[in-house]
Design a protein around this motif. Structure first.
Motif, short mmCIF file in Angstrom:
data_model
loop_
_atom_site.label_atom_id
_atom_site.label_comp_id
_atom_site.label_asym_id
_atom_site.label_seq_id
_atom_site.Cartn_x
_atom_site.Cartn_y
_atom_site.Cartn_z
N TRP A 119 0.85 -1.19 0.00
CA TRP A 119 0.00 0.00 0.00
C TRP A 119 0.89 1.25 0.00
CZ3 TRP A 119 -5.38 0.75 0.14
CH2 TRP A 119 -6.14 -0.43 0.13
N ARG A 120 0.62 2.12 -0.94
CA ARG A 120 1.33 3.39 -1.03
C ARG A 120 0.43 4.53 -0.57
NH1 ARG A 120 3.81 2.41 -7.14
NH2 ARG A 120 4.97 0.49 -6.63
N ASP A 121 1.02 5.71 -0.46
CA ASP A 121 0.23 6.86 0.01
C ASP A 121 -0.90 7.19 -0.96
OD1 ASP A 121 1.88 7.01 2.19
OD2 ASP A 121 3.20 8.55 1.30
N GLU A 122 -0.60 7.10 -2.26
CA GLU A 122 -1.65 7.43 -3.23
C GLU A 122 -2.75 6.38 -3.26
OE1 GLU A 122 1.98 5.75 -5.48
OE2 GLU A 122 1.55 7.19 -3.86
N ASP A 123 -2.47 5.16 -2.77
CA ASP A 123 -3.50 4.13 -2.74
C ASP A 123 -4.56 4.41 -1.67
OD1 ASP A 123 -2.16 2.79 -4.74
OD2 ASP A 123 -1.00 1.57 -3.32
N GLU A 124 -4.23 5.24 -0.70
CA GLU A 124 -5.16 5.51 0.39
C GLU A 124 -6.03 6.74 0.12
OE1 GLU A 124 -3.36 5.50 4.22
OE2 GLU A 124 -1.94 3.90 3.72
N ASP A 125 -5.95 7.28 -1.09
CA ASP A 125 -6.86 8.37 -1.46
C ASP A 125 -8.23 7.80 -1.81
OD1 ASP A 125 -4.72 10.05 -1.12
OD2 ASP A 125 -4.18 10.08 -3.26
N ASP A 126 -9.26 8.56 -1.46
CA ASP A 126 -10.64 8.15 -1.75
C ASP A 126 -10.93 6.76 -1.20
OD1 ASP A 126 -10.95 10.55 -3.12
OD2 ASP A 126 -10.32 9.66 -5.03
N MET A 127 -10.70 6.60 0.09
CA MET A 127 -10.90 5.30 0.72
C MET A 127 -12.39 5.00 0.87
SD MET A 127 -7.98 3.80 1.43
CE MET A 127 -8.22 2.74 2.85
N THR A 128 -12.76 3.81 0.46
CA THR A 128 -14.12 3.30 0.68
C THR A 128 -14.07 2.26 1.79
OG1 THR A 128 -13.83 1.59 -1.00
CG2 THR A 128 -14.72 3.71 -1.72
N TRP A 129 -15.25 1.78 2.19
CA TRP A 129 -15.22 0.79 3.26
C TRP A 129 -14.60 -0.52 2.79
CZ3 TRP A 129 -17.40 -4.03 3.21
CH2 TRP A 129 -18.35 -4.30 2.22
N GLU A 130 -14.68 -0.82 1.48
CA GLU A 130 -14.02 -2.00 0.97
C GLU A 130 -12.50 -1.87 1.05
OE1 GLU A 130 -16.28 -0.28 -0.67
OE2 GLU A 130 -17.88 -1.56 -1.45
N LYS A 131 -11.99 -0.69 0.68
CA LYS A 131 -10.54 -0.46 0.78
C LYS A 131 -10.08 -0.44 2.24
CE LYS A 131 -9.94 2.12 -3.53
NZ LYS A 131 -9.47 3.40 -4.12
N GLU A 132 -10.90 0.12 3.09
CA GLU A 132 -10.53 0.15 4.51
C GLU A 132 -10.46 -1.26 5.09
OE1 GLU A 132 -13.34 2.63 6.43
OE2 GLU A 132 -12.50 4.51 5.64
N LEU A 133 -11.36 -2.14 4.64
CA LEU A 133 -11.31 -3.53 5.10
C LEU A 133 -10.04 -4.21 4.61
CD1 LEU A 133 -12.78 -5.87 6.51
CD2 LEU A 133 -13.88 -6.39 4.33
N ALA A 134 -9.67 -4.00 3.34
CA ALA A 134 -8.45 -4.59 2.80
C ALA A 134 -7.21 -4.01 3.48
CB ALA A 134 -8.39 -4.36 1.29
N LYS A 135 -7.22 -2.71 3.76
CA LYS A 135 -6.07 -2.08 4.44
C LYS A 135 -5.95 -2.59 5.87
CE LYS A 135 -2.75 1.01 4.75
NZ LYS A 135 -2.43 0.94 6.17
N LYS A 136 -7.05 -2.82 6.53
CA LYS A 136 -7.02 -3.35 7.90
C LYS A 136 -6.42 -4.75 7.92
CE LYS A 136 -9.98 -3.93 11.95
NZ LYS A 136 -11.38 -3.82 12.47
N TYR A 137 -6.76 -5.57 6.91
CA TYR A 137 -6.17 -6.90 6.82
C TYR A 137 -4.68 -6.80 6.49
CZ TYR A 137 -5.06 -11.48 4.85
OH TYR A 137 -4.46 -12.68 4.57
N TYR A 138 -4.32 -5.87 5.62
CA TYR A 138 -2.91 -5.69 5.25
C TYR A 138 -2.05 -5.31 6.46
CZ TYR A 138 1.17 -3.37 3.17
OH TYR A 138 2.44 -2.97 2.86
N ASP A 139 -2.58 -4.47 7.33
CA ASP A 139 -1.82 -4.03 8.51
C ASP A 139 -1.54 -5.17 9.48
OD1 ASP A 139 -1.80 -1.47 7.51
OD2 ASP A 139 -3.59 -0.84 8.62
N LYS A 140 -2.32 -6.24 9.42
CA LYS A 140 -2.12 -7.37 10.33
C LYS A 140 -1.06 -8.36 9.82
CE LYS A 140 -6.81 -7.33 12.24
NZ LYS A 140 -8.06 -8.12 12.44
N LEU A 141 -0.62 -8.20 8.58
CA LEU A 141 0.37 -9.11 8.01
C LEU A 141 1.79 -8.70 8.44
CD1 LEU A 141 -1.06 -9.43 4.39
CD2 LEU A 141 -1.41 -10.99 6.31
N PHE A 142 2.71 -9.70 8.42
CA PHE A 142 4.11 -9.46 8.80
C PHE A 142 4.92 -9.39 7.51
CE2 PHE A 142 2.05 -11.16 12.46
CZ PHE A 142 2.67 -10.57 13.54
N LYS A 143 5.46 -8.20 7.25
CA LYS A 143 6.05 -7.91 5.94
C LYS A 143 7.58 -7.91 6.02
CE LYS A 143 3.11 -4.56 6.24
NZ LYS A 143 2.05 -5.22 7.01
N GLU A 144 8.13 -9.08 6.40
CA GLU A 144 9.58 -9.27 6.38
C GLU A 144 9.97 -10.36 5.40
OE1 GLU A 144 13.32 -10.21 9.42
OE2 GLU A 144 11.24 -10.30 10.13
#
Length: 233
Positions: A119-144
């Motif tokens: 997820w980039r900064d421009e991807d978070e423009d015009d957030m809908t509830w669908e995008k917010e759900l996907a972003k919430k799932y993304y934040d729970k992942l371990f990105k190493e």
């Protein structure tokens, strides 16, 4: 004496007895009733109530009973009752009110449509509830470290994803081979490779870290996946 008795009869009304305080007793009773009467108490009805008053009272009682019955029902039971009353009054069939499930989506469908590998900064423009759900799932992942799906390597197609909490706890992808279908723990090497992918119609690149056994790394190298990367450990 007789004349005196006749005069008394004329005065007191034909031989009856009278008192100067009889009128005061009636006024006292009325005054006592006024004192005992409550402010909100209605006066005594001298006439019989009209039949419309009885009908109105029955309607109010029926409305109270109907309201109590509706409150005792849950939302789905009320919905079925209202639909049944509508069909009974206007006509029709229950099939006409059946909802189409063609456009129904589960949470997994929403995640699959709006998920992003990064997820980039421009991807978070015009957030809908669908995008917010996907972003919430993304934040729970371990990105190493990444988990790789090499099941379609003959088609030169690879799938990379970040690890979940259970995989981090079990060591999958770091202390076990990062191949989705491999559980080897010996001879692992960590590599940083360039992952080129297409997401939502846009080509993107990302450097990802993989922990692979020798067999998995041979597959990746033969398909030119890690030519731009290098060994990191």
């Amino acid at each position: 004496v007789k004349e005196r008795m006749d005069s008394l009869v004329k005065v007191h009304g034909g031989g009856g007895y009278d008192s100067d305080f009889s009128g005061d007793d009636e006024e006292g009773e009325k005054r006592e009733e006024e004192i005992l009467q409550k402010p909100f108490q209605k006066g005594r009805h001298s006439k019989v109530a009209h039949r419309t008053l009885h009908a109105d009272e029955l309607d109010r009682e029926e409305a109270r009973n109907r309201r109590a019955h509706l409150i005792s029902m849950n939302a789905f039971e009320r919905h079925k009752k209202f639909i049944g009353d509508y069909i009974l009054y206007y006509g029709g069939k229950m099939v006409d009110f059946k909802r189409s499930a063609a456009k129904d989506k589960t949470d997994f469908d929403v995640l699959r449509e709006n998920h992003r590998f990064l997820w980039r900064d421009e991807d978070e423009d015009d957030m809908t509830w669908e995008k917010e759900l996907a972003k919430k799932y993304y934040d729970k992942l371990f990105k190493e470290y990444c988990i790789a799906d090499l099941s379609r390597f003959k088609e030169n197609k690879f799938g990379f994803r970040w690890r979940t909490e259970n995989e981090v706890v079990s060591g999958k992808g770091q202390f076990q081979c990062g191949n989705k279908r491999c559980e080897k723990q010996d001879g692992l090497k960590s590599w940083e490779v360039n992952f080129a992918y297409v997401e939502h119609g846009e080509k993107r690149n990302a450097l990802v870290k993989l922990s692979k056994c020798l067999f998995s790394m041979v597959i990746l190298c033969k398909r030119h996946v890690c030519l731009t990367g290098g060994q990191v450990g």
